[in-house]
Design a protein around this motif. Structure first.
Motif, PDB file in Angstrom:
ATOM      1  N   LEU A   1       9.978 -43.902  21.569  1.00 22.25           N
ATOM      2  CA  LEU A   1       8.594 -43.527  21.893  1.00 22.25           C
ATOM      3  C   LEU A   1       8.378 -43.618  23.380  1.00 22.25           C
ATOM      4  CD1 LEU A   1       6.756 -45.419  19.021  1.00 22.25           C
ATOM      5  CD2 LEU A   1       7.304 -43.003  19.125  1.00 22.25           C
TER       6      LEU A   1
ATOM      7  N   LEU B   1      12.383 -48.313  18.589  1.00 25.10           N
ATOM      8  CA  LEU B   1      11.134 -47.544  18.685  1.00 25.10           C
ATOM      9  C   LEU B   1      10.609 -47.481  20.110  1.00 25.10           C
ATOM     10  CD1 LEU B   1       9.273 -48.566  15.425  1.00 25.10           C
ATOM     11  CD2 LEU B   1      10.268 -46.353  16.004  1.00 25.10           C
TER      12      LEU B   1
ATOM     13  N   ASP C   1       0.237 -51.219  19.601  1.00 23.90           N
ATOM     14  CA  ASP C   1       1.099 -50.039  19.564  1.00 23.90           C
ATOM     15  C   ASP C   1       1.944 -50.037  18.297  1.00 23.90           C
ATOM     16  OD1 ASP C   1       2.800 -52.078  20.353  1.00 23.90           O
ATOM     17  OD2 ASP C   1       3.998 -50.798  21.632  1.00 23.90           O
TER      18      ASP C   1
END
Length: 107
Positions: free
Chosen positions: A107, A103, A69
């Motif tokens: 996300l 993040l 990822d």
């Protein structure tokens, strides 16, 4: 399930093997000077082990089922970049952690 006697044989065997590996360096070589070529190679042990421990967690993390990822890749890149620029391990670790969690949150 594994047989208990076989399990204890494996545990004792691994313990003896681990003891032998340590004894070779401390017991047999401990009071003698090591050759320069060996000392030169031993300096790079930590540098070789750390990436080997970190790379699988970045590329195939268990948290995502083994899928790469962008958050972990960005955090690894940020850690590397901060470490190269500042030459400060703590700043690199903190920067990578902030990047990763930031993040993951976004996300």
């Amino acid at each position: 399930m594994i047989d208990k006697s076989f399990l204890w044989i494996v545990i004792i065997g691994l313990g003896l093997g681990s003891f032998f590996l340590r004894f070779v360096f401390t017991g047999l070589v401990g009071n003698r000077a090591m050759p320069p070529w060996l000392l030169r190679h031993l300096r790079y042990t930590a540098v070789a082990i750390l990436p080997a421990l970190v790379a699988p967690q970045v590329l195939w993390p268990a948290a995502t089922g083994g899928e790469t990822d962008i958050a972990r890749l960005a955090a690894a890149a940020a850690t590397l970049g901060i470490g190269l620029v500042t030459k400060n391990v703590i700043a690199a670790i903190l920067g990578g952690g902030v990047t990763l969690y930031g993040l993951l949150y976004l996300l």
